[in-house]
Design a protein around this motif. Sequence first.
Motif, PDB file in Angstrom:
ATOM      1  N   GLN A   1       3.478  -9.517   5.866  1.00 46.83           N
ATOM      2  CA  GLN A   1       3.642  -9.216   4.205  1.00 46.83           C
ATOM      3  C   GLN A   1       4.839  -8.480   4.017  1.00 46.83           C
ATOM      4  OE1 GLN A   1       0.035  -7.659   2.870  1.00 46.83           O
ATOM      5  NE2 GLN A   1      -1.146  -9.285   3.317  1.00 46.83           N
ATOM      6  N   ASN A   2       5.717  -8.283   5.025  1.00 46.12           N
ATOM      7  CA  ASN A   2       7.130  -7.277   5.238  1.00 46.12           C
ATOM      8  C   ASN A   2       6.476  -6.366   4.390  1.00 46.12           C
ATOM      9  OD1 ASN A   2       8.832  -9.021   6.579  1.00 46.12           O
ATOM     10  ND2 ASN A   2       9.111 -10.187   5.128  1.00 46.12           N
ATOM     11  N   LYS A   3       5.700  -5.379   5.018  1.00 45.47           N
ATOM     12  CA  LYS A   3       5.435  -4.070   4.258  1.00 45.47           C
ATOM     13  C   LYS A   3       5.863  -2.899   5.040  1.00 45.47           C
ATOM     14  CE  LYS A   3       1.719  -5.688   1.290  1.00 45.47           C
ATOM     15  NZ  LYS A   3       0.384  -5.290   0.796  1.00 45.47           N
TER      16      LYS A   3
ATOM     17  N   MET B   1      12.947  -5.572   9.635  1.00 45.80           N
ATOM     18  CA  MET B   1      12.425  -5.787   8.305  1.00 45.80           C
ATOM     19  C   MET B   1      13.366  -5.574   7.105  1.00 45.80           C
ATOM     20  SD  MET B   1       8.679  -4.728   6.857  1.00 45.80           S
ATOM     21  CE  MET B   1       7.985  -5.444   8.391  1.00 45.80           C
ATOM     22  N   ALA B   2      13.837  -4.141   7.147  1.00 42.13           N
ATOM     23  CA  ALA B   2      14.687  -3.832   6.045  1.00 42.13           C
ATOM     24  C   ALA B   2      15.978  -4.707   5.628  1.00 42.13           C
ATOM     25  CB  ALA B   2      14.969  -2.392   6.052  1.00 42.13           C
ATOM     26  N   ALA B   3      16.515  -5.191   6.839  1.00 38.28           N
ATOM     27  CA  ALA B   3      17.418  -6.022   6.975  1.00 38.28           C
ATOM     28  C   ALA B   3      17.464  -7.631   6.810  1.00 38.28           C
ATOM     29  CB  ALA B   3      18.509  -5.785   8.201  1.00 38.28           C
ATOM     30  N   GLY B   4      16.290  -7.875   6.760  1.00 40.02           N
ATOM     31  CA  GLY B   4      15.860  -9.367   6.604  1.00 40.02           C
ATOM     32  C   GLY B   4      15.801 -10.323   7.764  1.00 40.02           C
ATOM     33  N   ASN B   5      15.931  -9.428   9.112  1.00 42.25           N
ATOM     34  CA  ASN B   5      16.119 -10.197  10.147  1.00 42.25           C
ATOM     35  C   ASN B   5      14.767 -10.571  10.825  1.00 42.25           C
ATOM     36  OD1 ASN B   5      19.000  -9.596  10.137  1.00 42.25           O
ATOM     37  ND2 ASN B   5      18.674  -7.928  11.216  1.00 42.25           N
ATOM     38  N   ILE B   6      14.160 -11.641  10.355  1.00 45.90           N
ATOM     39  CA  ILE B   6      12.784 -12.161  10.599  1.00 45.90           C
ATOM     40  C   ILE B   6      12.657 -12.203  12.182  1.00 45.90           C
ATOM     41  CG2 ILE B   6      11.156 -13.945  10.374  1.00 45.90           C
ATOM     42  CD1 ILE B   6      12.640 -14.678   7.630  1.00 45.90           C
TER      43      ILE B   6
ATOM     44  N   THR C   1      -3.375  -2.508  15.517  1.00 44.85           N
ATOM     45  CA  THR C   1      -2.922  -3.941  15.770  1.00 44.85           C
ATOM     46  C   THR C   1      -3.004  -4.670  14.440  1.00 44.85           C
ATOM     47  OG1 THR C   1      -3.492  -3.972  18.102  1.00 44.85           O
ATOM     48  CG2 THR C   1      -3.417  -6.060  17.141  1.00 44.85           C
ATOM     49  N   GLU C   2      -4.047  -4.545  13.839  1.00 44.99           N
ATOM     50  CA  GLU C   2      -4.285  -5.363  12.393  1.00 44.99           C
ATOM     51  C   GLU C   2      -3.114  -4.891  11.702  1.00 44.99           C
ATOM     52  OE1 GLU C   2      -8.336  -4.238  11.494  1.00 44.99           O
ATOM     53  OE2 GLU C   2      -9.103  -5.748  13.217  1.00 44.99           O
ATOM     54  N   ARG C   3      -2.985  -3.729  11.380  1.00 44.26           N
ATOM     55  CA  ARG C   3      -1.901  -3.080  10.338  1.00 44.26           C
ATOM     56  C   ARG C   3      -0.375  -3.534  10.774  1.00 44.26           C
ATOM     57  NH1 ARG C   3      -4.174  -1.834   5.986  1.00 44.26           N
ATOM     58  NH2 ARG C   3      -2.831  -0.138   5.249  1.00 44.26           N
ATOM     59  N   LEU C   4      -0.233  -3.733  11.973  1.00 40.95           N
ATOM     60  CA  LEU C   4       1.149  -4.205  12.391  1.00 40.95           C
ATOM     61  C   LEU C   4       1.364  -5.708  12.027  1.00 40.95           C
ATOM     62  CD1 LEU C   4       1.720  -2.275  15.743  1.00 40.95           C
ATOM     63  CD2 LEU C   4       3.071  -1.857  13.487  1.00 40.95           C
TER      64      LEU C   4
END
Length: 146
Positions: A104-106, A48-53, A95-98
Amino acid sequence: MFGSMQRGVNAYAKVGLETSVISASPHKLIVMLYDGALAAIKSAATHMAAGNIVEKGAAVSKALDIINNGLRASLDKKAGGEIASNLDALYVYMTERLLTASLQNKTALLDEVQTLLTDLRDAWTQIGEKPVQPAAMSHYPVMASA
């Protein structure tokens, strides 16, 4: 040259993991599930931090799979009663939080789930596998030999 070495390392790691799973007690298998989910979440945060979707999505999917098809599936709600029901609800929440974290990339949401899983893993590890002590068996009748 290095590609074939990497395949060999991966094959060796896979055999090692399969051997660990086969020889593990049910208690150890749960610890291994927690470890796998935590590793997947850490990987998701890195991607996520590296932007690797794509890689982020794969890591989150792996964590979801472990939580839902490993940890949740292993719950025995009849024998576990309220504790199992509460764990099930907590796994649904995770599961919902993940899913929200991924959409949302949080990273804060990944951290939240990681903290919850770490706490559960630590508690599970502390329970440990305590062998039955002979003194605890003293209330059972002894069979007389013929």
